[in-house]
Design a protein around this motif. Structure first.
Motif, PDB file in Angstrom:
ATOM      1  N   ALA A 282     -15.281  13.607   2.584  1.00 32.99           N
ATOM      2  CA  ALA A 282     -14.368  14.724   2.842  1.00 32.99           C
ATOM      3  C   ALA A 282     -12.932  14.346   2.487  1.00 32.99           C
ATOM      4  O   ALA A 282     -12.164  15.171   1.995  1.00 32.99           O
ATOM      5  CB  ALA A 282     -14.461  15.151   4.302  1.00 32.99           C
ATOM      6  N   GLY A 283     -12.578  13.095   2.737  1.00 38.38           N
ATOM      7  CA  GLY A 283     -11.230  12.652   2.417  1.00 38.38           C
ATOM      8  C   GLY A 283     -11.037  12.324   0.949  1.00 38.38           C
ATOM      9  O   GLY A 283     -10.000  12.631   0.358  1.00 38.38           O
TER      10      GLY A 283
ATOM     11  N   MET B 116       0.844  -1.197   0.000  1.00 39.42           N
ATOM     12  CA  MET B 116       0.000   0.000   0.000  1.00 39.42           C
ATOM     13  C   MET B 116       0.876   1.242   0.000  1.00 39.42           C
ATOM     14  O   MET B 116       1.933   1.271   0.626  1.00 39.42           O
ATOM     15  CB  MET B 116      -0.893   0.039   1.248  1.00 39.42           C
ATOM     16  CG  MET B 116      -2.011  -0.945   1.271  1.00 39.42           C
ATOM     17  SD  MET B 116      -3.125  -0.596   2.670  1.00 39.42           S
ATOM     18  CE  MET B 116      -4.292  -1.959   2.493  1.00 39.42           C
ATOM     19  N   SER B 117       0.403   2.260  -0.700  1.00 37.76           N
ATOM     20  CA  SER B 117       1.068   3.560  -0.694  1.00 37.76           C
ATOM     21  C   SER B 117       0.007   4.623  -0.927  1.00 37.76           C
ATOM     22  O   SER B 117      -0.604   4.670  -1.995  1.00 37.76           O
ATOM     23  CB  SER B 117       2.134   3.624  -1.788  1.00 37.76           C
ATOM     24  OG  SER B 117       2.751   4.899  -1.802  1.00 37.76           O
ATOM     25  N   PHE B 118      -0.238   5.441   0.097  1.00 39.76           N
ATOM     26  CA  PHE B 118      -1.244   6.493  -0.052  1.00 39.76           C
ATOM     27  C   PHE B 118      -1.019   7.572   0.991  1.00 39.76           C
ATOM     28  O   PHE B 118      -0.293   7.379   1.970  1.00 39.76           O
ATOM     29  CB  PHE B 118      -2.675   5.941   0.071  1.00 39.76           C
ATOM     30  CG  PHE B 118      -2.991   5.296   1.393  1.00 39.76           C
ATOM     31  CD1 PHE B 118      -3.473   6.055   2.460  1.00 39.76           C
ATOM     32  CD2 PHE B 118      -2.824   3.925   1.580  1.00 39.76           C
ATOM     33  CE1 PHE B 118      -3.775   5.470   3.672  1.00 39.76           C
ATOM     34  CE2 PHE B 118      -3.116   3.329   2.795  1.00 39.76           C
ATOM     35  CZ  PHE B 118      -3.597   4.100   3.838  1.00 39.76           C
ATOM     36  N   GLU B 119      -1.648   8.718   0.775  1.00 40.66           N
ATOM     37  CA  GLU B 119      -1.610   9.825   1.719  1.00 40.66           C
ATOM     38  C   GLU B 119      -3.028  10.101   2.191  1.00 40.66           C
ATOM     39  O   GLU B 119      -3.945  10.263   1.375  1.00 40.66           O
ATOM     40  CB  GLU B 119      -1.044  11.080   1.049  1.00 40.66           C
ATOM     41  CG  GLU B 119      -1.003  12.301   1.962  1.00 40.66           C
ATOM     42  CD  GLU B 119      -0.412  13.519   1.270  1.00 40.66           C
ATOM     43  OE1 GLU B 119      -0.829  14.638   1.579  1.00 40.66           O
ATOM     44  OE2 GLU B 119       0.473  13.324   0.410  1.00 40.66           O
ATOM     45  N   HIS B 120      -3.244  10.138   3.494  1.00 43.89           N
ATOM     46  CA  HIS B 120      -4.581  10.331   4.040  1.00 43.89           C
ATOM     47  C   HIS B 120      -4.572  11.452   5.063  1.00 43.89           C
ATOM     48  O   HIS B 120      -3.676  11.527   5.903  1.00 43.89           O
ATOM     49  CB  HIS B 120      -5.085   9.043   4.709  1.00 43.89           C
ATOM     50  CG  HIS B 120      -6.445   9.165   5.321  1.00 43.89           C
ATOM     51  ND1 HIS B 120      -7.602   9.007   4.582  1.00 43.89           N
ATOM     52  CD2 HIS B 120      -6.846   9.453   6.576  1.00 43.89           C
ATOM     53  CE1 HIS B 120      -8.646   9.188   5.362  1.00 43.89           C
ATOM     54  NE2 HIS B 120      -8.213   9.464   6.582  1.00 43.89           N
ATOM     55  N   THR B 121      -5.565  12.337   4.982  1.00 49.27           N
ATOM     56  CA  THR B 121      -5.726  13.408   5.958  1.00 49.27           C
ATOM     57  C   THR B 121      -7.021  13.211   6.713  1.00 49.27           C
ATOM     58  O   THR B 121      -8.077  13.024   6.098  1.00 49.27           O
ATOM     59  CB  THR B 121      -5.746  14.782   5.271  1.00 49.27           C
ATOM     60  OG1 THR B 121      -4.504  14.978   4.587  1.00 49.27           O
ATOM     61  CG2 THR B 121      -5.956  15.895   6.288  1.00 49.27           C
ATOM     62  N   THR B 122      -6.951  13.224   8.029  1.00 52.06           N
ATOM     63  CA  THR B 122      -8.141  13.133   8.864  1.00 52.06           C
ATOM     64  C   THR B 122      -8.468  14.527   9.389  1.00 52.06           C
ATOM     65  O   THR B 122      -7.626  15.170  10.017  1.00 52.06           O
ATOM     66  CB  THR B 122      -7.917  12.171  10.046  1.00 52.06           C
ATOM     67  OG1 THR B 122      -7.628  10.860   9.530  1.00 52.06           O
ATOM     68  CG2 THR B 122      -9.160  12.091  10.922  1.00 52.06           C
ATOM     69  N   LEU B 123      -9.669  14.987   9.114  1.00 52.18           N
ATOM     70  CA  LEU B 123     -10.068  16.329   9.540  1.00 52.18           C
ATOM     71  C   LEU B 123     -10.298  16.364  11.052  1.00 52.18           C
ATOM     72  O   LEU B 123     -10.829  15.414  11.633  1.00 52.18           O
ATOM     73  CB  LEU B 123     -11.342  16.755   8.812  1.00 52.18           C
ATOM     74  CG  LEU B 123     -11.241  16.817   7.286  1.00 52.18           C
ATOM     75  CD1 LEU B 123     -12.580  17.241   6.684  1.00 52.18           C
ATOM     76  CD2 LEU B 123     -10.145  17.783   6.850  1.00 52.18           C
TER      77      LEU B 123
END
Length: 364
Positions: free
Chosen positions: A231-232, A3-10
């Protein structure tokens, strides 16, 4: 598989409790040090807003709430907030109410406390939308993300079953769109699939018994997960279509999302069979190794039949005369990352089918 990803949690505070809205709202105002709240609630939501704000003293009540948030309405609300030295905005209602609160926050930076009475999910995103000259413009801004969401299933009890279904399927659209939206990742997809499961279960429960508070709570839980995933992941094809139909043709938000969703799923699911199979399972359908896309569409259609979902754009004022303009606007706005290339041909077919409720296969 790596896996390779960028995730932002508000960053957002959520207070969930049936019958606790007034208590939670009071505590949040104290926590924020706010003493001059502006309460936004349309005329139909006034009684619910008074229930939720029973323990506070609003500095300003605002009841001009219009779907798709016309720019001129936002400007009047902003001016009123400034005149009354408002220090926090409290929205009590559905997506249009939350949307107006966000429009105020967009230019003023005022914190928002959202108290949802529907399953729209706008309260959990940093997405804003404003309409001017028949065009709905959306964007993201950290200022518009409500600081706190107060969920209280008691406040959704008076929402009629038909509107509960349309609103819940609007939330379902957030889930489905989030499976392949431009910024999606495994975390967004997991949230979306759990949201879809909760919404499918809860909508059946609400239709069976409108006073089923467990179902009402599950619907709020599901719509929150749906909105967080959205949102993500960002806005996918489904939302681009519905923003055009709403902003340009003034179609009702929830009913439009509910009506269009099966056709977008039918278009995209064949290109993402693994995700389609997981969605079919989340919706309570039978997984299929041979036709995962068909299983997902069938599961969604079965849910729609069970809850008597909206099925025809013609019922809400859309006509064949609008298809040409809508197709042009949608093709121009469609994300390049959509699983299936977006063309005038397949969007025309999709809108023609959604107009009449035709279940014939959408042409790719």
């Amino acid at each position: 598989m790596s896996m390779s990803f960028e995730h932002t949690t508000l960053g957002q505070r959520v207070l969930f409790g049936t019958g606790q809205a007034a208590e939670h709202l009071t505590a949040e105002l104290d926590r924020l040090g706010a003493t001059r709240p502006m309460v936004i609630a349309g005329e139909l939501e006034r009684a619910l807003a008074e229930q939720a704000t029973a323990k506070i003293t609003p500095a300003l009540w605002w009841d001009e709430v219009i779907q798709h948030v016309p720019v001129e309405v936002a400007e009047r609300a902003r001016a009123a907030a400034a005149r009354e030295s408002v220090d926090v905005v409290v929205s009590v209602g559905g997506g249009s109410t939350t949307g107006l609160a966000k429009a105020i926050a967009l230019t003023t930076g005022l914190p928002v406390i959202a108290v949802p009475t529907t399953y729209a999910g706008s309260e959990a995103t940093d997405v804003w939308g404003l309409t001017e000259d028949r065009t709905k413009t959306t964007g993201t801004d950290p200022n518009v993300l409500p600081a706190t969401v107060v969920y209280d299933a008691e406040l959704s009890k008076t929402l009629p079953v038909g509107l509960s279904v349309a609103s819940g399927l609007n939330g379902m659209a957030h889930c489905v769109d989030s499976l392949w939206a431009p910024r999606t990742d495994p975390i967004n997809q997991a949230l979306a699939l759990e949201g879809a499961r909760a919404l499918a279960r809860s909508l059946r429960g609400i239709v069976a018994d409108a006073d089923d508070m467990d179902a009402r709570e599950q619907a709020l839980y599901g719509c929150y997960l749906a909105a967080v995933s959205f949102a993500g992941a960002g806005s996918g094809l489904h939302h681009k279509i519905c923003h055009v139909l709403g902003g340009t043709f003034d179609l009702p938000h929830a009913q439009t999302h509910a009506t269009v969703l099966p056709y977008v799923l039918e278009l995209n699911a064949p290109a993402v069979p693994e995700l389609a199979g997981r969605l079919a399972t989340a919706l309570g359908g039978e997984p299929s190794t041979d036709d995962a896309a068909g299983a997902a569409v069938a599961a969604l259609r079965e849910l729609y039949d069970a809850v008597q979902a909206p099925s025809r754009l013609a019922d809400y004022g859309f006509t064949t005369d609008g298809i040409g303009e809508a197709v042009g606007r949608i093709v121009a706005a469609a994300p390049a990352s959509n699983p299936v290339p977006v063309t005038k041909q397949n969007i025309t077919g999709l809108l023609c089918a959604a107009l009449t409720g035709d279940r014939a296969t959408v042409t790719v």
